[in-house]
Design an enzyme around this catalytic site. Structure first.
Site, PDB file in Angstrom:
ATOM      1  N   SER A  48       0.834  -1.210   0.000  1.00 49.39           N
ATOM      2  CA  SER A  48       0.000   0.000   0.000  1.00 49.39           C
ATOM      3  C   SER A  48       0.866   1.257   0.000  1.00 49.39           C
ATOM      4  CB  SER A  48      -0.949   0.005   1.213  1.00 49.39           C
ATOM      5  OG  SER A  48      -1.781  -1.127   1.221  1.00 49.39           O
TER       6      SER A  48
ATOM      7  N   ASP B 287      -8.068  -1.592  -1.058  1.00 46.79           N
ATOM      8  CA  ASP B 287      -9.444  -1.245  -0.692  1.00 46.79           C
ATOM      9  C   ASP B 287     -10.408  -1.362  -1.868  1.00 46.79           C
ATOM     10  OD1 ASP B 287      -8.831  -0.834   1.938  1.00 46.79           O
ATOM     11  OD2 ASP B 287      -8.667   1.341   1.787  1.00 46.79           O
TER      12      ASP B 287
ATOM     13  N   LYS C  85      -7.343  -6.570   7.903  1.00 46.57           N
ATOM     14  CA  LYS C  85      -8.064  -5.294   7.847  1.00 46.57           C
ATOM     15  C   LYS C  85      -9.113  -5.290   8.966  1.00 46.57           C
ATOM     16  CE  LYS C  85      -6.273  -3.283   4.067  1.00 46.57           C
ATOM     17  NZ  LYS C  85      -5.834  -1.884   3.947  1.00 46.57           N
TER      18      LYS C  85
ATOM     19  N   ARG D 216     -10.886 -10.054   5.320  1.00 44.40           N
ATOM     20  CA  ARG D 216     -11.703  -9.777   4.145  1.00 44.40           C
ATOM     21  C   ARG D 216     -11.684 -10.908   3.120  1.00 44.40           C
ATOM     22  NH1 ARG D 216     -10.495  -3.227   3.419  1.00 44.40           N
ATOM     23  NH2 ARG D 216     -12.024  -2.583   5.011  1.00 44.40           N
TER      24      ARG D 216
ATOM     25  N   ARG E  78     -16.549  -1.722   4.326  1.00 47.40           N
ATOM     26  CA  ARG E  78     -16.414  -2.012   2.905  1.00 47.40           C
ATOM     27  C   ARG E  78     -17.196  -3.256   2.475  1.00 47.40           C
ATOM     28  NH1 ARG E  78     -13.778   1.987   1.226  1.00 47.40           N
ATOM     29  NH2 ARG E  78     -12.012   2.876   2.356  1.00 47.40           N
TER      30      ARG E  78
ATOM     31  N   LYS F  66     -18.022   4.251   9.637  1.00 46.72           N
ATOM     32  CA  LYS F  66     -16.568   4.398   9.778  1.00 46.72           C
ATOM     33  C   LYS F  66     -15.986   5.335   8.721  1.00 46.72           C
ATOM     34  CE  LYS F  66     -12.128   2.151   9.887  1.00 46.72           C
ATOM     35  NZ  LYS F  66     -11.330   0.934   9.989  1.00 46.72           N
TER      36      LYS F  66
END
Length: 257
Positions: free
Chosen positions: A22, A138, A165, A169, A213, A237
């Site tokens: 990232s 993301d 995360k 995920r 998400r 969030k």
């Protein structure tokens, strides 16, 4: 740490011990400091920021490309449509701005206009898709749901951080996509394969795992069939008005599905 570094008496040296994932988030933070007159050095695996005076000036904060992905998803899962989003820039600091290029593959054209973008579905989606999400993790959930909704065989790499995360995920995607007949298979060596097309024998209820998400990525499937999102308020969030703004941005009547 980078943001407070100029205020420290001796500045700060940060040594990256392993592979930096990232990285665009690190680069974006350094560029923000530079906008306030605080220089830095980033050589190989070492970031050094000396003690400095930060200029007292304004900075316009760009809108969030991660949040924009859900509107791209709405178009991708529709036969046609056009949406305008404010506050997004062509020369963005955000790693997730790669979204505009990535979504061209799904037939979504991005036009940069004054104070934002206009996105329109102008083409057909691919039969196969492959991308590395190391710099934009993301976006992975959004793209996975799009591929599952359209029945696109897809290959994902660069997902090493997704398990740590807000939730795991990877496991969350596997569990929830399975509810509509889509498989997200771990092939080893940080490579995943998505197969199947979403089918709806009943109204699926998607768990969110306290992850904003998950809620927003799965929501556009509602264009294909009625769905339920568990704990929808989890979006607070990052996008507390997601449900409200979605209605404001999107005229559902323009979508044939």
């Amino acid at each position: 740490l980078i943001m407070i570094a100029p205020t420290l008496p001796l500045g700060l040296e940060i040594k990256i011990q392993e592979k930096l994932v990232s990285r665009p988030y690190t680069d974006m933070t350094l560029r923000m400091l530079d906008a306030f007159g605080a220089g830095s050095k980033f050589n190989e695996n070492i970031i050094y920021i000396s003690p400095q005076i930060i200029n007292n000036q304004g900075l316009t904060i760009e809108s969030d490309w991660s949040a924009a992905s859900y509107y791209y998803s709405i178009l991708a899962l529709s036969d046609s449509g056009k949406i305008s989003l404010k506050g997004l820039q062509k020369n963005s600091w955000q790693g997730d701005s790669i979204l505009s290029e990535m979504m061209e593959i799904f037939g979504i054209k991005t036009q940069f206009i004054e104070n934002g973008i206009s996105i329109e579905k102008t083409g057909a989606p691919p039969r196969k898709f492959e991308a590395d999400f190391e710099d934009c993790p993301d976006l992975a959930q959004t793209i996975a749901v799009i591929c599952g909704g359209l029945g696109i065989e897809a290959y994902f790499t660069g997902l090493s951080t997704l398990k740590i995360k807000e939730t795991d995920r990877i496991a969350a995607l596997q569990n929830e996509l399975k509810k509509v007949g889509v498989t997200f298979e771990d092939m080893g060596n940080d490579r995943y394969k998505l197969t199947g097309k979403a089918t709806f024998e009943e109204t699926p209820s998607f768990a969110t795992y306290k992850d904003h998400r998950m809620a927003m990525a799965f929501a556009p499937l509602g264009l294909l069939h009625p769905i339920r999102i568990q704990e929808p308020d989890v979006v607070v969030k990052s996008y507390g008005k997601f449900w409200e703004k979605g209605e404001a941005f999107v005229d559902v009547n323009q979508f044939k599905k």
